[in-house]
Write an enzyme that holds these catalytic residues in place. Structure first.
Site, mmCIF file in Angstrom:
data_model
loop_
_atom_site.group_PDB
_atom_site.id
_atom_site.type_symbol
_atom_site.label_atom_id
_atom_site.label_comp_id
_atom_site.label_asym_id
_atom_site.label_seq_id
_atom_site.Cartn_x
_atom_site.Cartn_y
_atom_site.Cartn_z
ATOM 1 N N SER A 5 0.871 -1.314 0.129
ATOM 2 C CA SER A 5 0.114 -0.178 0.023
ATOM 3 C C SER A 5 0.927 1.322 -0.001
ATOM 4 C CB SER A 5 -0.923 -0.064 1.271
ATOM 5 O OG SER A 5 -1.479 -1.281 1.372
ATOM 6 N N CYS A 6 1.452 1.721 -1.053
ATOM 7 C CA CYS A 6 2.255 2.870 -1.171
ATOM 8 C C CYS A 6 1.365 4.004 -1.527
ATOM 9 C CB CYS A 6 3.057 2.626 -2.349
ATOM 10 S SG CYS A 6 4.436 1.273 -2.226
ATOM 11 N N ASP A 7 2.098 5.145 -1.197
ATOM 12 C CA ASP A 7 1.439 6.342 -1.439
ATOM 13 C C ASP A 7 2.607 7.579 -1.766
ATOM 14 O OD1 ASP A 7 -1.231 6.597 0.031
ATOM 15 O OD2 ASP A 7 -0.016 5.387 1.500
ATOM 16 N N GLU A 93 2.785 2.801 -7.786
ATOM 17 C CA GLU A 93 1.777 2.082 -6.997
ATOM 18 C C GLU A 93 1.292 0.971 -7.678
ATOM 19 O OE1 GLU A 93 1.232 3.712 -3.964
ATOM 20 O OE2 GLU A 93 2.316 5.351 -4.679
#
Length: 422
Positions: A5-7, A93
């Site tokens: 879960s990258c941002d 992402e």
């Protein structure tokens, strides 16, 4: 908990201070995956027909590649995020949607990050590189090392000194949005709706053929290609909305330190904990004034709230970043080991000392106070030094050659001194 879960974030004037563009990313991966920070100099490739081995497949090499600094999972060729000598930054992402994910080995999204940085001197040229390679070679393959099989489509946030671009994909199909002011972020969902500045030539026809779009209303990429109800997207309490809210909280006064504060935020889920956690972070200052250097900060360690953002500036003859480089394996061995589900010890020197320091912090309150105070002091000194460079417009090249390496050694010294103290 959302996997991988990258941002990734970008802020442009007038949302920022000092007429700079600020880029930031948290890389959220399996909690025991080591991420290294590595530098590759510019290179000329004279052999006609030369091939380049990426993580899984070979592709055609180009005549020239630019210098890059990368933060990457140590087992693969590509990168989660990075920058090049021309001030281009890219982060990617994982995204999913109606189009089936291909598990067949092709280019990983992380390979496309590195290829975009090596081959493009502007953000829009990086868009061209990524979509052209996507069309020619496709995307696919396992994105983790070991027993877990995990594949996905990709979205990218690409920035330079002038503008930013969002590229979101579904198989070979893609849409791109140009960002010239304000704030923008991407997370693990398609977010391009009706503002589409560039697109795959068959993007709309394919959606129409599949019954995802009826051609009666405005084409909405996220609505057509994902399962997400875009009308509800902004009402969600997920990380995409949380991240956008944090950007807007600082809007008009966003600095590199404000971006780091966002990346360190745990209540929002931006700084992840658990089986999937923030394993590395990056923030970049991209001044629109080309006489000023771009400054890129990398942690090379997990949990930005308990890590030091260390600066990197491109100059000729940079020394290799040995303390954030993992033990080397031949690329064939890397992939072979991945297929055999064998995970060798890839911890680099900084990672090892940082893990020991975190253990001391968790188990000894006094050591925790001393270590954390030392980390804050070093980081504050580094920030002051970088602000001085931007204000004075003067760089000591001899010092900058070893800048990131020296910062890493200073960080290791804090850990070593206090871990071994009574």
């Amino acid at each position: 908990m959302e996997p991988c879960s990258c941002d990734t974030f970008v802020a442009l004037p007038p949302a920022t201070v000092d007429n700079s563009i600020i880029f930031g990313k948290n890389s959220d991966r399996l909690c025991d995956e080591v991420q290294e920070v590595v530098y590759f100099p510019a290179a000329v490739h004279n052999n006609v027909g030369e091939h380049l081995k990426c993580t899984y497949i070979e592709i055609d090499q180009v005549p020239e590649t630019y210098a890059v600094v990368l933060s990457r999972p140590a087992w693969l060729w590509g990168a989660e995020m990075g920058a090049n000598e021309h001030g281009v930054c890219i982060g990617n992402e994982a995204v999913w949607g109606r189009e089936e994910v291909c598990e067949e080995e092709a280019l990983l999204g992380m390979d496309l990050v590195r290829l975009g940085l090596e081959r493009a001197d502007t953000a829009e040229k990086a868009v061209n590189v990524i979509v052209d390679l996507l069309e020619k070679y496709g995307q696919g393959g396992n994105c983790t090392e070991g027993s877990m099989e995990f594949s996905y489509h990709n979205s990218f946030l690409i920035a330079d000194r002038k503008e930013a671009w969002i590229v979101e994909t579904a198989g070979k199909y893609w849409a791109a949005e140009k960002v010239q002011e304000g704030v923008r972020n991407i997370s693990n969902q398609l977010s391009i709706t009706t503002k589409i500045d560039r697109e795959h030539q068959d993007l709309r026809n394919y959606a129409k053929q599949k019954g995802w779009w009826d051609d009666q209303k405005a084409f909405d990429f996220a609505a057509a290609y994902s399962y997400l109800d875009t009308a509800k997207m902004w009402a969600s309490s997920g990380r995409y909305c949380e991240g956008y809210a944090l950007l807007n909280k600082h809007k008009g006064s966003i600095t590199f330190e404000a971006m780091m504060e966002i990346l360190r935020d745990k209540p929002s889920g931006i700084n992840m904990e658990g089986q999937f956690m923030t394993t590395a972070s990056m923030v970049s200052i991209l001044p629109q004034d080309t006489s000023l250097p771009c400054i890129h900060f990398f942690t090379a360690t997990p949990d930005p709230a308990r890590s030091i953002f260390k600066p990197f500036i491109f100059v000729p003859n940079i020394s290799q970043l040995l303390d954030t480089s993992s033990p080397t394996f031949e690329l064939d061995d890397r992939v072979k080991k991945s297929h055999l589900r064998i995970r060798p010890d890839r911890r680099h020197p900084l990672y090892q000392k940082h893990q020991q320091a975190l253990e001391a912090i968790d188990n000894d309150k006094e050591k925790a106070r001393v270590i954390l105070d030392g980390m804050k002091k070093l980081e504050k000194e580094l920030f002051k030094e970088m602000e001085s460079i931007l204000q004075s417009r003067h760089i000591s090249v001899d010092k900058v050659i070893n800048l990131y390496s020296q910062c890493t050694k200073d960080e290791i010294r804090i850990y070593t001194t206090n871990i071994n103290s009574p």
